[in-house]
Design a protein around this motif. Structure first.
Motif, short mmCIF file in Angstrom:
data_model
loop_
_atom_site.label_atom_id
_atom_site.label_comp_id
_atom_site.label_asym_id
_atom_site.label_seq_id
_atom_site.Cartn_x
_atom_site.Cartn_y
_atom_site.Cartn_z
N LYS A 26 -4.37 6.91 -9.73
CA LYS A 26 -3.81 6.20 -10.70
C LYS A 26 -3.03 5.12 -9.87
N THR A 27 -3.07 3.92 -10.65
CA THR A 27 -1.95 3.14 -9.92
C THR A 27 -0.39 3.44 -10.22
N LYS A 28 0.57 2.59 -9.63
CA LYS A 28 2.15 3.23 -9.92
C LYS A 28 2.21 3.03 -11.26
N TYR B 253 7.14 8.13 4.87
CA TYR B 253 7.09 6.66 4.80
C TYR B 253 6.90 6.30 3.57
N PHE B 254 6.35 6.96 2.48
CA PHE B 254 6.27 6.37 1.33
C PHE B 254 7.48 6.56 0.54
N PHE B 255 8.76 7.28 0.83
CA PHE B 255 9.94 7.48 0.22
C PHE B 255 10.86 6.64 0.62
N GLY B 256 11.15 5.38 0.28
CA GLY B 256 12.09 4.37 0.75
C GLY B 256 13.50 4.59 0.05
N LYS C 172 9.66 4.36 -4.47
CA LYS C 172 8.86 5.56 -3.98
C LYS C 172 7.66 5.27 -4.57
N GLN C 173 6.78 4.97 -3.73
CA GLN C 173 5.20 4.75 -3.58
C GLN C 173 4.57 6.06 -3.92
N TRP C 174 4.66 6.68 -5.33
CA TRP C 174 4.22 7.99 -5.78
C TRP C 174 2.55 7.97 -5.64
N HIS C 175 1.88 7.01 -6.04
CA HIS C 175 0.41 6.76 -5.94
C HIS C 175 -0.10 6.92 -4.57
#
Length: 273
Positions: A36-38, A229-232, A236-239
């Motif tokens: 999925k997208t974000k 890296y995906f959790f700033g 948060k870039q869950w996708h």
């Protein structure tokens, strides 16, 4: 009486299905949301994706520097597993065949060590290894050997006890050394428990974040470290994170798939005999 048995089986089957669904639900959420997208994730986490977004995997592969992270994870995992198997099997064989009180006390120390959480020794351990300049991959392998030996020796010890001592005695009469007896006769018979030890430690070491985060630099970061890296701080870039997690579990699933027939037998050999 027959009806009661059928009802009991039905209830047990339903309970098993319910437990299986609960256990598999995190995997469902991970895999479904990886496509999925974000926006779609925040819109509905449980729903199936309207369109499959394969771009998440491509972007996660690039952002993770996946080849380098995979290489680091493989080096750490494979080396640690080999060290644990070699040293734990030899230690368990020596402790099992030696019936002295000292051997029994040493074995109990290893068993008791399983109750000590890593967090309780984390600070002094890192402090000591820092003073001897061992906060690197070699130091990490040494730590994994120490933390993984307790359970492995416990399982190997139980399996070795199920092998008759008469095999050792017959080999000694033929002139075989202890080294030859163990590696040529005893160790091949420990194949199921070796596979079990391998699987249990692979799952732990492959997914470990805390210990490598304290020891390894960014250059030698494993996959769990790169996932951060995906959790700033603000986003948060869950996708991408879920796509990265899906890629990361594939090696462990493949190993488990080929080794699953040995696991139950290995656990029973180590824990029951």
């Amino acid at each position: 009486m027959q009806k009661q048995k059928k009802r009991m089986r039905l209830w047990l089957t339903l309970a098993g299905i319910l437990i299986a669904l609960i256990w598999l639900s995190p995997f469902y959420l991970m895999i479904v949301n990886a496509f999925k997208t974000k926006f779609d994730i925040f819109n509905s986490v449980l729903a199936l994706p309207e369109t499959l977004t394969f771009g998440n995997f491509k972007q996660a592969f690039i952002d993770l520097d996946f080849i380098n992270a995979l290489t680091n994870s493989l080096i750490v995992s494979v080396s640690s597993i080999l060290l644990i198997i070699v040293f734990s099997s030899m230690a368990a064989y020596a402790l099992s065949r030696n019936k002295s009180r000292i051997s029994g006390a040493i074995f109990l120390v290893f068993v008791a060590a399983m109750l000590i959480p890593f967090q309780s020794v984390m600070i002094p351990l890192i402090s000591i290894f820092g003073k001897i300049n061992m906060l690197n991959t070699y130091g990490l392998l040494f730590m994994y050997l120490g933390f993984g030996s307790s359970l492995s020796i416990f399982l190997y010890h139980g399996a070795v006890k199920g092998i008759p001592v008469s095999l050792d005695e017959a080999a000694m009469i033929d002139g075989a050394s202890l080294w030859t007896i163990f590696w040529k006769i005893i160790f091949p018979m420990l194949k199921p428990i070796t596979v079990t030890v391998m699987i249990l430690n692979v799952i732990w070491i492959w997914n470990d974040y805390l210990l490598p985060s304290l020891v390894l630099s960014q250059e030698y970061a494993t996959i769990p470290l790169r996932m951060f890296y995906f959790f700033g701080q603000y986003t948060k870039q869950w996708h991408l994170a879920l796509a990265g997690l899906t890629i990361a579990i594939i090696p462990v699933v493949i190993i488990y798939f080929f080794a699953q027939k040995h696991i139950i037998k290995g656990v029973s050999d180590g824990a029951v005999k």
